[in-house]
Design a protein around this motif. Structure first.
Motif, PDB file in Angstrom:
ATOM      1  N   MET A 202       0.827  -1.213   0.000  1.00  0.00           N
ATOM      2  CA  MET A 202       0.000   0.000   0.000  1.00  0.00           C
ATOM      3  C   MET A 202       0.860   1.261   0.000  1.00  0.00           C
ATOM      4  SD  MET A 202      -3.234   1.039   2.438  1.00  0.00           S
ATOM      5  CE  MET A 202      -2.416   2.382   3.273  1.00  0.00           C
ATOM      6  N   ASN A 203       1.765   1.338  -0.935  1.00  0.00           N
ATOM      7  CA  ASN A 203       2.663   2.485  -0.990  1.00  0.00           C
ATOM      8  C   ASN A 203       2.827   2.933  -2.440  1.00  0.00           C
ATOM      9  OD1 ASN A 203       4.296   4.442   0.135  1.00  0.00           O
ATOM     10  ND2 ASN A 203       6.137   3.186   0.081  1.00  0.00           N
ATOM     11  N   SER A 204       1.702   3.318  -3.037  1.00  0.00           N
ATOM     12  CA  SER A 204       1.705   3.728  -4.432  1.00  0.00           C
ATOM     13  C   SER A 204       2.504   5.017  -4.620  1.00  0.00           C
ATOM     14  CB  SER A 204       0.260   3.941  -4.911  1.00  0.00           C
ATOM     15  OG  SER A 204       0.234   4.625  -6.137  1.00  0.00           O
ATOM     16  N   PHE A 205       3.246   5.076  -5.720  1.00  0.00           N
ATOM     17  CA  PHE A 205       3.963   6.291  -6.069  1.00  0.00           C
ATOM     18  C   PHE A 205       3.323   6.991  -7.266  1.00  0.00           C
ATOM     19  CE2 PHE A 205       7.070   4.039  -3.526  1.00  0.00           C
ATOM     20  CZ  PHE A 205       7.527   5.052  -2.702  1.00  0.00           C
ATOM     21  N   ASN A 206       2.104   6.604  -7.587  1.00  0.00           N
ATOM     22  CA  ASN A 206       1.357   7.256  -8.664  1.00  0.00           C
ATOM     23  C   ASN A 206      -0.114   7.223  -8.275  1.00  0.00           C
ATOM     24  OD1 ASN A 206       0.553   8.450 -11.010  1.00  0.00           O
ATOM     25  ND2 ASN A 206       1.019   6.722 -12.338  1.00  0.00           N
ATOM     26  N   HIS A 207      -0.488   8.184  -7.426  1.00  0.00           N
ATOM     27  CA  HIS A 207      -1.792   8.159  -6.774  1.00  0.00           C
ATOM     28  C   HIS A 207      -2.428   9.539  -6.900  1.00  0.00           C
ATOM     29  CE1 HIS A 207      -3.624   4.939  -4.396  1.00  0.00           C
ATOM     30  NE2 HIS A 207      -4.274   5.868  -3.706  1.00  0.00           N
ATOM     31  N   TYR A 208      -3.706   9.604  -7.169  1.00  0.00           N
ATOM     32  CA  TYR A 208      -4.303  10.907  -7.475  1.00  0.00           C
ATOM     33  C   TYR A 208      -4.517  11.812  -6.257  1.00  0.00           C
ATOM     34  CZ  TYR A 208      -7.506  14.601  -8.485  1.00  0.00           C
ATOM     35  OH  TYR A 208      -8.074  15.842  -8.561  1.00  0.00           O
ATOM     36  N   ALA A 209      -4.899  11.260  -5.110  1.00  0.00           N
ATOM     37  CA  ALA A 209      -5.520  12.051  -4.036  1.00  0.00           C
ATOM     38  C   ALA A 209      -4.832  13.389  -3.774  1.00  0.00           C
ATOM     39  CB  ALA A 209      -5.587  11.232  -2.757  1.00  0.00           C
ATOM     40  N   TYR A 210      -3.542  13.375  -3.502  1.00  0.00           N
ATOM     41  CA  TYR A 210      -2.860  14.630  -3.192  1.00  0.00           C
ATOM     42  C   TYR A 210      -2.561  15.433  -4.454  1.00  0.00           C
ATOM     43  CZ  TYR A 210      -2.384  12.247   1.279  1.00  0.00           C
ATOM     44  OH  TYR A 210      -2.641  11.576   2.444  1.00  0.00           O
ATOM     45  N   GLY A 211      -2.687  14.808  -5.602  1.00  0.00           N
ATOM     46  CA  GLY A 211      -2.546  15.523  -6.870  1.00  0.00           C
ATOM     47  C   GLY A 211      -3.676  16.501  -7.112  1.00  0.00           C
ATOM     48  N   ALA A 212      -4.713  16.455  -6.269  1.00  0.00           N
ATOM     49  CA  ALA A 212      -5.819  17.401  -6.376  1.00  0.00           C
ATOM     50  C   ALA A 212      -5.356  18.840  -6.232  1.00  0.00           C
ATOM     51  CB  ALA A 212      -6.881  17.089  -5.313  1.00  0.00           C
ATOM     52  N   VAL A 213      -4.130  19.043  -5.743  1.00  0.00           N
ATOM     53  CA  VAL A 213      -3.584  20.400  -5.646  1.00  0.00           C
ATOM     54  C   VAL A 213      -3.561  21.080  -7.012  1.00  0.00           C
ATOM     55  CG1 VAL A 213      -1.174  19.682  -5.970  1.00  0.00           C
ATOM     56  CG2 VAL A 213      -1.693  21.765  -4.672  1.00  0.00           C
ATOM     57  N   ALA A 214      -3.496  20.299  -8.084  1.00  0.00           N
ATOM     58  CA  ALA A 214      -3.483  20.895  -9.428  1.00  0.00           C
ATOM     59  C   ALA A 214      -4.755  21.693  -9.690  1.00  0.00           C
ATOM     60  CB  ALA A 214      -3.315  19.808 -10.489  1.00  0.00           C
ATOM     61  N   ASP A 215      -5.870  21.282  -9.082  1.00  0.00           N
ATOM     62  CA  ASP A 215      -7.119  22.023  -9.234  1.00  0.00           C
ATOM     63  C   ASP A 215      -6.973  23.440  -8.689  1.00  0.00           C
ATOM     64  OD1 ASP A 215     -10.113  22.075  -9.738  1.00  0.00           O
ATOM     65  OD2 ASP A 215     -10.079  22.502  -7.583  1.00  0.00           O
ATOM     66  N   TRP A 216      -6.262  23.569  -7.563  1.00  0.00           N
ATOM     67  CA  TRP A 216      -6.031  24.894  -6.987  1.00  0.00           C
ATOM     68  C   TRP A 216      -5.071  25.699  -7.846  1.00  0.00           C
ATOM     69  CZ3 TRP A 216      -1.935  27.634  -4.587  1.00  0.00           C
ATOM     70  CH2 TRP A 216      -2.340  28.777  -3.883  1.00  0.00           C
ATOM     71  N   MET A 217      -4.107  25.045  -8.436  1.00  0.00           N
ATOM     72  CA  MET A 217      -3.145  25.758  -9.277  1.00  0.00           C
ATOM     73  C   MET A 217      -3.836  26.342 -10.515  1.00  0.00           C
ATOM     74  SD  MET A 217      -0.049  23.028  -8.770  1.00  0.00           S
ATOM     75  CE  MET A 217       1.203  23.862  -9.740  1.00  0.00           C
ATOM     76  N   TYR A 218      -4.750  25.597 -11.099  1.00  0.00           N
ATOM     77  CA  TYR A 218      -5.526  26.117 -12.232  1.00  0.00           C
ATOM     78  C   TYR A 218      -6.542  27.167 -11.760  1.00  0.00           C
ATOM     79  CZ  TYR A 218      -4.028  23.037 -16.039  1.00  0.00           C
ATOM     80  OH  TYR A 218      -3.307  22.417 -17.032  1.00  0.00           O
ATOM     81  N   GLY A 219      -7.283  26.825 -10.699  1.00  0.00           N
ATOM     82  CA  GLY A 219      -8.432  27.635 -10.306  1.00  0.00           C
ATOM     83  C   GLY A 219      -8.116  28.851  -9.468  1.00  0.00           C
ATOM     84  N   ALA A 220      -6.999  28.831  -8.726  1.00  0.00           N
ATOM     85  CA  ALA A 220      -6.655  29.963  -7.871  1.00  0.00           C
ATOM     86  C   ALA A 220      -5.375  30.642  -8.325  1.00  0.00           C
ATOM     87  CB  ALA A 220      -6.530  29.504  -6.416  1.00  0.00           C
ATOM     88  N   VAL A 221      -4.286  29.900  -8.474  1.00  0.00           N
ATOM     89  CA  VAL A 221      -3.024  30.503  -8.903  1.00  0.00           C
ATOM     90  C   VAL A 221      -3.211  31.204 -10.251  1.00  0.00           C
ATOM     91  CG1 VAL A 221      -0.640  30.063  -9.591  1.00  0.00           C
ATOM     92  CG2 VAL A 221      -1.605  28.877  -7.612  1.00  0.00           C
ATOM     93  N   CYS A 222      -3.741  30.470 -11.237  1.00  0.00           N
ATOM     94  CA  CYS A 222      -3.995  31.057 -12.560  1.00  0.00           C
ATOM     95  C   CYS A 222      -5.413  31.586 -12.708  1.00  0.00           C
ATOM     96  CB  CYS A 222      -3.684  30.039 -13.651  1.00  0.00           C
ATOM     97  SG  CYS A 222      -1.913  29.673 -13.764  1.00  0.00           S
ATOM     98  N   GLY A 223      -6.264  31.290 -11.732  1.00  0.00           N
ATOM     99  CA  GLY A 223      -7.567  31.929 -11.642  1.00  0.00           C
ATOM    100  C   GLY A 223      -8.599  31.491 -12.655  1.00  0.00           C
ATOM    101  N   ILE A 224      -8.437  30.321 -13.265  1.00  0.00           N
ATOM    102  CA  ILE A 224      -9.398  29.857 -14.272  1.00  0.00           C
ATOM    103  C   ILE A 224     -10.561  29.174 -13.568  1.00  0.00           C
ATOM    104  CG2 ILE A 224      -9.758  28.311 -16.223  1.00  0.00           C
ATOM    105  CD1 ILE A 224      -6.797  28.685 -16.930  1.00  0.00           C
ATOM    106  N   GLN A 225     -11.714  29.799 -13.609  1.00  0.00           N
ATOM    107  CA  GLN A 225     -12.894  29.288 -12.908  1.00  0.00           C
ATOM    108  C   GLN A 225     -14.086  29.235 -13.852  1.00  0.00           C
ATOM    109  OE1 GLN A 225     -13.434  31.691  -9.358  1.00  0.00           O
ATOM    110  NE2 GLN A 225     -11.233  31.724  -8.966  1.00  0.00           N
ATOM    111  N   THR A 226     -14.938  28.255 -13.627  1.00  0.00           N
ATOM    112  CA  THR A 226     -16.127  28.102 -14.466  1.00  0.00           C
ATOM    113  C   THR A 226     -17.282  28.926 -13.921  1.00  0.00           C
ATOM    114  OG1 THR A 226     -16.768  26.129 -13.223  1.00  0.00           O
ATOM    115  CG2 THR A 226     -15.482  25.788 -15.223  1.00  0.00           C
ATOM    116  N   ASP A 227     -18.210  29.204 -14.785  1.00  0.00           N
ATOM    117  CA  ASP A 227     -19.428  29.934 -14.435  1.00  0.00           C
ATOM    118  C   ASP A 227     -20.577  28.934 -14.543  1.00  0.00           C
ATOM    119  OD1 ASP A 227     -21.640  31.538 -14.209  1.00  0.00           O
ATOM    120  OD2 ASP A 227     -21.047  32.958 -15.762  1.00  0.00           O
TER     121      ASP A 227
END
Length: 303
Positions: A202-227
């Motif tokens: 149980m020690n995956s090195f390719n796992h999505y959960a913490y990769g969810a930070v990319a959503d913040w990088m798109y949505g907050a850092v670069c500010g791309i948000q949907t309407d």
């Protein structure tokens, strides 16, 4: 903007909310049955599982209501259910303005799912304090991590969110990068500081959960948000949050209208923004907002 996707899933969504509603000793709390809680968190005290489950009960109900409204269905009963669940959350899990679980995950869920009521400002302030008191490091697991940075930046603590993003000490995203990671790990310490492995199984090195930070990088850092009122990027909301420590950022998305691009760069005390808008967009830079049409647009601001 394809409503067919919602139409295909609506019955399943409704059954899921109805199932949750039928659980528990209180119809507005989800407090029975097996719950994983905040899987693989690093909190010193575990976030109460009934708090997590009830927060998701409210969130699932809100999503069901939104889907039903798009499809033109009568959703008054589920709107009422949402209000009842949200009220039950506040009554059971917020005491004297503080959450009963003093964890980063509890605060992130309560803020991001808009369950804090009149205590929103206090809970956001306490979340930031939990992080700074921990040396600007996170403690969240699978449940809390996707919403942690959003909960901060949406409530006036973007600087704290950036401190987490740029943290290099364990636990952090860059700790893994500095250990040679090119994909996101399942565990914050999949490889420990001494170079040993967390454990063989149980020690995956390719796992999505913490990769969810990319959503913040798109949505907050670069500010791309949907309407939500104009889905499918028919209307784009651009609200980037620049930070001097990062210096510059850019991101793009291929929409059905064409390429959407957002970039900012800091030089001295000046921030330069560049946007490529495929249809139309509402751009918010600090306290200033404007609406633009298709094309390339540039702006400058002073930090």
């Amino acid at each position: 903007g394809d409503k067919g996707i919602l139409a295909d899933q609506f019955a399943c969504m409704k059954k899921w909310v109805d199932y949750i509603h039928a659980q528990g000793d209180d119809e507005f709390l989800w407090n029975t049955g097996h719950q994983y809680g905040d899987h693989l968190s690093l909190e010193k005290t575990e976030t109460r599982k009934d708090l997590i489950a009830t927060a998701y009960f409210a969130y699932s109900t809100k999503l069901l209501v939104k889907a039903g409204q798009v499809l033109g269905k009568a959703m008054a009963a589920y709107e009422t259910l949402y209000e009842q669940v949200a009220a039950a959350f506040r009554e059971n899990f917020i005491k004297d303005g503080r959450l009963v679980s003093d964890t980063q995950t509890a605060h992130s869920l309560a803020l991001y799912f808009d369950l804090c009521g009149e205590y929103k400002r206090d809970i956001a302030k306490n979340l930031a304090k939990l992080i700074t008191d921990n040396g600007n490091r996170l403690t969240t697991g699978f449940v809390g991590t996707p919403y942690l940075l959003h909960a901060l930046s949406q409530n006036g603590y973007a600087e704290t969110a950036y401190s987490l993003l740029l943290q290099e000490k364990f636990p952090s995203w860059l700790y893994a990068v500095n250990k040679g990671a090119t994909t996101v790990w399942e565990h914050w310490d999949g490889i420990k500081e001494d170079g040993s492995f967390w454990r063989a199984d149980m020690n995956s090195f390719n796992h999505y959960a913490y990769g969810a930070v990319a959503d913040w990088m798109y949505g907050a850092v670069c500010g791309i948000q949907t309407d939500e009122a104009a889905p499918g990027f028919e209307n784009v909301m651009l609200k980037p949050l620049p930070d001097r420590r990062l210096g510059q950022a850019q991101a793009s998305i291929e929409t059905k209208y064409g390429r959407l691009f957002s970039k900012w760069e800091i030089t001295g005390d000046t921030v330069t923004y560049e946007f490529e808008v495929p249809n139309r967009a509402v751009i918010t830079l600090g306290q200033h907002t404007c609406t633009v049409g298709r094309g390339r647009h540039s702006f400058t601001n002073t930090l």
